[in-house]
Motif scaffolding. Sequence first.
Motif, PDB file in Angstrom:
ATOM      1  N   THR A 199      82.418  27.420  25.313  1.00 26.56           N
ATOM      2  CA  THR A 199      83.607  28.225  25.608  1.00 26.56           C
ATOM      3  C   THR A 199      84.669  28.131  24.519  1.00 26.56           C
ATOM      4  O   THR A 199      85.736  28.713  24.642  1.00 26.56           O
ATOM      5  CB  THR A 199      84.235  27.798  26.953  1.00 26.56           C
ATOM      6  N   ALA A 200      84.348  27.396  23.480  1.00 25.51           N
ATOM      7  CA  ALA A 200      85.344  27.210  22.411  1.00 25.51           C
ATOM      8  C   ALA A 200      85.834  28.526  21.836  1.00 25.51           C
ATOM      9  O   ALA A 200      87.040  28.727  21.653  1.00 25.51           O
ATOM     10  CB  ALA A 200      84.755  26.344  21.304  1.00 25.51           C
ATOM     11  N   ALA A 201      84.875  29.422  21.547  1.00 22.74           N
ATOM     12  CA  ALA A 201      85.248  30.699  20.942  1.00 22.74           C
ATOM     13  C   ALA A 201      86.174  31.498  21.841  1.00 22.74           C
ATOM     14  O   ALA A 201      87.198  32.033  21.399  1.00 22.74           O
ATOM     15  CB  ALA A 201      84.001  31.490  20.596  1.00 22.74           C
ATOM     16  N   VAL A 202      85.822  31.541  23.109  1.00 30.34           N
ATOM     17  CA  VAL A 202      86.632  32.275  24.081  1.00 30.34           C
ATOM     18  C   VAL A 202      88.000  31.620  24.227  1.00 30.34           C
ATOM     19  O   VAL A 202      89.038  32.293  24.245  1.00 30.34           O
ATOM     20  CB  VAL A 202      85.905  32.331  25.456  1.00 30.34           C
ATOM     21  N   GLY A 203      87.943  30.291  24.313  1.00 31.68           N
ATOM     22  CA  GLY A 203      89.183  29.535  24.430  1.00 31.68           C
ATOM     23  C   GLY A 203      90.108  29.782  23.251  1.00 31.68           C
ATOM     24  O   GLY A 203      91.323  29.920  23.409  1.00 31.68           O
ATOM     25  N   PHE A 204      89.509  29.860  22.084  1.00 31.33           N
ATOM     26  CA  PHE A 204      90.295  30.106  20.863  1.00 31.33           C
ATOM     27  C   PHE A 204      90.983  31.463  20.937  1.00 31.33           C
ATOM     28  O   PHE A 204      92.154  31.606  20.578  1.00 31.33           O
ATOM     29  CB  PHE A 204      89.387  30.007  19.633  1.00 31.33           C
ATOM     30  N   ARG A 205      90.251  32.470  21.387  1.00 32.52           N
ATOM     31  CA  ARG A 205      90.828  33.813  21.479  1.00 32.52           C
ATOM     32  C   ARG A 205      91.998  33.836  22.454  1.00 32.52           C
ATOM     33  O   ARG A 205      93.012  34.489  22.215  1.00 32.52           O
ATOM     34  CB  ARG A 205      89.768  34.830  21.901  1.00 32.52           C
ATOM     35  N   ALA A 206      91.849  33.086  23.538  1.00 26.56           N
ATOM     36  CA  ALA A 206      92.928  33.001  24.516  1.00 26.56           C
ATOM     37  C   ALA A 206      94.145  32.332  23.890  1.00 26.56           C
ATOM     38  O   ALA A 206      95.282  32.778  24.074  1.00 26.56           O
ATOM     39  CB  ALA A 206      92.460  32.215  25.740  1.00 26.56           C
ATOM     40  N   LEU A 207      93.866  31.272  23.146  1.00 22.28           N
ATOM     41  CA  LEU A 207      94.927  30.541  22.456  1.00 22.28           C
ATOM     42  C   LEU A 207      95.671  31.461  21.491  1.00 22.28           C
ATOM     43  O   LEU A 207      96.896  31.440  21.393  1.00 22.28           O
ATOM     44  CB  LEU A 207      94.289  29.367  21.686  1.00 22.28           C
ATOM     45  N   LEU A 208      94.914  32.288  20.799  1.00 26.25           N
ATOM     46  CA  LEU A 208      95.491  33.238  19.835  1.00 26.25           C
ATOM     47  C   LEU A 208      96.466  34.185  20.517  1.00 26.25           C
ATOM     48  O   LEU A 208      97.563  34.432  20.022  1.00 26.25           O
ATOM     49  CB  LEU A 208      94.382  34.068  19.187  1.00 26.25           C
ATOM     50  N   SER A 209      96.029  34.713  21.656  1.00 26.83           N
ATOM     51  CA  SER A 209      96.870  35.698  22.329  1.00 26.83           C
ATOM     52  C   SER A 209      98.141  35.077  22.872  1.00 26.83           C
ATOM     53  O   SER A 209      99.160  35.741  22.992  1.00 26.83           O
ATOM     54  CB  SER A 209      96.100  36.398  23.440  1.00 26.83           C
ATOM     55  N   VAL A 210      98.075  33.778  23.159  1.00 27.75           N
ATOM     56  CA  VAL A 210      99.247  33.100  23.711  1.00 27.75           C
ATOM     57  C   VAL A 210     100.184  32.613  22.608  1.00 27.75           C
ATOM     58  O   VAL A 210     101.391  32.828  22.655  1.00 27.75           O
ATOM     59  CB  VAL A 210      98.820  31.927  24.623  1.00 27.75           C
ATOM     60  N   LEU A 211      99.600  31.953  21.607  1.00 28.65           N
ATOM     61  CA  LEU A 211     100.431  31.313  20.581  1.00 28.65           C
ATOM     62  C   LEU A 211     100.609  32.122  19.304  1.00 28.65           C
ATOM     63  O   LEU A 211     101.495  31.852  18.514  1.00 28.65           O
ATOM     64  CB  LEU A 211      99.835  29.952  20.202  1.00 28.65           C
ATOM     65  N   GLY A 212      99.697  33.059  19.084  1.00 28.69           N
ATOM     66  CA  GLY A 212      99.742  33.744  17.791  1.00 28.69           C
ATOM     67  C   GLY A 212      98.872  32.983  16.810  1.00 28.69           C
ATOM     68  O   GLY A 212      98.454  31.851  17.072  1.00 28.69           O
ATOM     69  N   ILE A 213      98.609  33.581  15.668  1.00 28.91           N
ATOM     70  CA  ILE A 213      97.621  33.030  14.727  1.00 28.91           C
ATOM     71  C   ILE A 213      97.998  31.652  14.204  1.00 28.91           C
ATOM     72  O   ILE A 213      97.237  30.689  14.344  1.00 28.91           O
ATOM     73  CB  ILE A 213      97.392  34.001  13.551  1.00 28.91           C
ATOM     74  N   GLU A 214      99.167  31.548  13.626  1.00 29.14           N
ATOM     75  CA  GLU A 214      99.545  30.298  12.964  1.00 29.14           C
ATOM     76  C   GLU A 214      99.596  29.116  13.922  1.00 29.14           C
ATOM     77  O   GLU A 214      99.045  28.050  13.636  1.00 29.14           O
ATOM     78  CB  GLU A 214     100.908  30.478  12.302  1.00 29.14           C
ATOM     79  N   ALA A 215     100.250  29.326  15.066  1.00 22.53           N
ATOM     80  CA  ALA A 215     100.390  28.246  16.040  1.00 22.53           C
ATOM     81  C   ALA A 215      99.042  27.857  16.627  1.00 22.53           C
ATOM     82  O   ALA A 215      98.771  26.667  16.855  1.00 22.53           O
ATOM     83  CB  ALA A 215     101.354  28.651  17.134  1.00 22.53           C
ATOM     84  N   ALA A 216      98.188  28.829  16.849  1.00 16.17           N
ATOM     85  CA  ALA A 216      96.860  28.553  17.406  1.00 16.17           C
ATOM     86  C   ALA A 216      96.058  27.698  16.425  1.00 16.17           C
ATOM     87  O   ALA A 216      95.423  26.709  16.811  1.00 16.17           O
ATOM     88  CB  ALA A 216      96.133  29.854  17.695  1.00 16.17           C
ATOM     89  N   LEU A 217      96.089  28.068  15.142  1.00 16.66           N
ATOM     90  CA  LEU A 217      95.361  27.308  14.125  1.00 16.66           C
ATOM     91  C   LEU A 217      95.940  25.901  14.001  1.00 16.66           C
ATOM     92  O   LEU A 217      95.215  24.928  13.860  1.00 16.66           O
ATOM     93  CB  LEU A 217      95.425  28.014  12.774  1.00 16.66           C
ATOM     94  N   GLU A 218      97.241  25.801  14.063  1.00 16.08           N
ATOM     95  CA  GLU A 218      97.924  24.513  13.945  1.00 16.08           C
ATOM     96  C   GLU A 218      97.503  23.587  15.078  1.00 16.08           C
ATOM     97  O   GLU A 218      97.158  22.424  14.841  1.00 16.08           O
ATOM     98  CB  GLU A 218      99.443  24.728  13.959  1.00 16.08           C
ATOM     99  N   SER A 219      97.494  24.098  16.290  1.00 14.82           N
ATOM    100  CA  SER A 219      97.130  23.256  17.428  1.00 14.82           C
ATOM    101  C   SER A 219      95.674  22.825  17.325  1.00 14.82           C
ATOM    102  O   SER A 219      95.329  21.681  17.598  1.00 14.82           O
ATOM    103  CB  SER A 219      97.405  23.977  18.752  1.00 14.82           C
ATOM    104  N   LEU A 220      94.811  23.717  16.891  1.00 12.55           N
ATOM    105  CA  LEU A 220      93.393  23.404  16.733  1.00 12.55           C
ATOM    106  C   LEU A 220      93.192  22.320  15.685  1.00 12.55           C
ATOM    107  O   LEU A 220      92.488  21.326  15.905  1.00 12.55           O
ATOM    108  CB  LEU A 220      92.656  24.679  16.306  1.00 12.55           C
ATOM    109  N   LEU A 221      93.837  22.486  14.550  1.00 11.02           N
ATOM    110  CA  LEU A 221      93.687  21.548  13.448  1.00 11.02           C
ATOM    111  C   LEU A 221      94.295  20.196  13.750  1.00 11.02           C
ATOM    112  O   LEU A 221      93.727  19.155  13.403  1.00 11.02           O
ATOM    113  CB  LEU A 221      94.303  22.129  12.169  1.00 11.02           C
ATOM    114  N   SER A 222      95.442  20.221  14.403  1.00 11.51           N
ATOM    115  CA  SER A 222      96.098  18.942  14.694  1.00 11.51           C
ATOM    116  C   SER A 222      95.244  18.118  15.650  1.00 11.51           C
ATOM    117  O   SER A 222      95.155  16.908  15.520  1.00 11.51           O
ATOM    118  CB  SER A 222      97.496  19.149  15.256  1.00 11.51           C
ATOM    119  N   VAL A 223      94.600  18.758  16.586  1.00 13.42           N
ATOM    120  CA  VAL A 223      93.724  18.063  17.526  1.00 13.42           C
ATOM    121  C   VAL A 223      92.528  17.479  16.782  1.00 13.42           C
ATOM    122  O   VAL A 223      92.169  16.321  16.950  1.00 13.42           O
ATOM    123  CB  VAL A 223      93.248  19.024  18.652  1.00 13.42           C
ATOM    124  N   LEU A 224      91.939  18.278  15.920  1.00 18.09           N
ATOM    125  CA  LEU A 224      90.755  17.859  15.183  1.00 18.09           C
ATOM    126  C   LEU A 224      91.041  16.723  14.219  1.00 18.09           C
ATOM    127  O   LEU A 224      90.186  15.891  13.945  1.00 18.09           O
ATOM    128  CB  LEU A 224      90.213  19.054  14.406  1.00 18.09           C
TER     129      LEU A 224
END
Lengths: 287, 293
Positions: free
Chosen positions: B258-283
């Motif tokens: 579900t990662a891909a789907v989850g990512f798309r949801a994250l994008l729609s909520v946070l926008g591109i930059e914030a979504a990438l930031e949250s993903l990267l910071s977790v990783l």
Amino acid sequence: TARTLVPGLSVLAHLEKLETQVNRSRKKLEEPQGAQAVESSLGTKIRDKLRSEVKQRQARVAVRDTSVEPDQTLEISEQKAWERKRENVKAILQAYRFTGLSGKLTSRGVCVCIHTAFEGTLLDSYFVDLVIQKPLRIHHHSIPAFIPLEEISAKYLQTNIQHFLFSLCEYLNAYAGRKYQADQLQRDFAAFLAGPLQRNSLCNVLSFTYKVELRGQAFTFCARLLYKDLTVTLPTDVTVTHQGMDTLPTSWEEQRASHENLFCTKALHKVFASFTQREKLDMSLVH
Amino acid sequence: MDSELAEVRALEAEIAVLRPACEEPPAPGGDAASVRKSFPEIYQSDSEGWESSKDLRSNLGHLESELLFLSTLTGISIRNYSKKTETLTSPEMAEKSIKKVLQRHRLSGTCHMISFQLEFQILEVQNKENLSSVITDLNIIMEPTTTYSELSEFVSRAEERRDLFMFFRSLHFFVEWCEYRKRTFKHFKEKYPEAVRLPEGASASYMRVQSTSQPGFELVIVWRIQTDEEGKVVPKLDLLTKVPRQALELDKKGVVETAAVGFRALLSVLGIEAALESLLSVLCMEHGGQSPQ
């Protein structure tokens, strides 16, 4: 020029002096012989003076012509090069209209012209006169009232002028495209319409009734087209319903559904053009 | 006596001829240059030969600055333009007072890192009622096509529809998105230098993220810039995962799937930059793992 006239003047002044002398002498002398003698000697003087002056002028002109020529040819070819460059720059400035955006500098800032077209047909142009100050502001414009200019300015004018202009381009071109389709329908396919085409000024709500004939049968449909997104030229919502008390036979129900799909994917006037073609085909098959 | 009289008459005649030669202004050409120099303001016009070169150059300078301004304002820089006009006539058209003019235009220039070359034809038809202008042919060549493969998509659509303005609109927004994508990739590369990989550079359409503590885990963020039917430019982001089989077997909750789907949801909520930031910071912030720079 005063320089060139002055020597002429002095000669003329001298001539006048001599002439008055001749007249005075003529009056004084009563003997015709004597008078003529005086006249001829003075006349000779005048004539010689004039001759020398004319010769001098001719010499001056000849010298000037030869001395100026080499400079002039260099001047002319350099001049021509600069003129050619200027014509080139002017042409490029004119060519900006083909990008959809052109402009002219004004004393206040710039007057930007937005050009519209729909699938190759060039349509109206609009302008926005901008005052270059902090903050940037619109002095006056020809944008129709139903285009959300205030909204677009509030979002982009101060922070990203390119985005402001291209966003306006989007709205205006979409409006021009919708209007063009509606106009074409009214102009070229009025025969299909069972009633007037109802439209709003933004041309994003269209409603019309049309009749379709197929294999000897005719049915009337009512179409309602909605363009919720103001930057599109194809409708976002289409409903085609059957006008009439009788129920629609299955084949016609299929027709109705296909029309709904057609209006969503094809330009309005092109849909009707396809109806015309189909009718023609149908007629040719029948006969 | 008669001869003297004759002489006087002859002199008078010669004077009559010579006089006007002294009064007349000098022949043109000779003095024209000096006249021009003395009265430059009178002769400042577009007529050939009358404009002083100083004024011509200042006029050219003004026009060039106008051109520079326009190219900065629109982001489009036109370098070359030429046009040929051909009037099409036929006896039938002349009868109905219809006039047709075919214009052939050639335009080339740049829009940031992309250069374009256009050739198009416009047919102008003038009849009693109105004047119509229609683009009858459009050919577009773009560079570079290898770096920006998505370009060919909207180019062929614009050519098909002969929609010149749509081409430039889409070009502008496409370039804007490309620059934003490049800036964003660069930003994350700088912030997480160990984790983020840009194998094809910052102008490419994807970014690789490797977990520093778990090297088997890899994410690929694909960021495509597409144009739709209307010529609108839309970013399309996707998440691809590379996970070792062992981990997959342990993944009871199906998080990876579900990662891909989850990512798309994250994008729609946070926008591109914030979504990438949250993903990267977790990783990148794992137990004892590397913290961002």
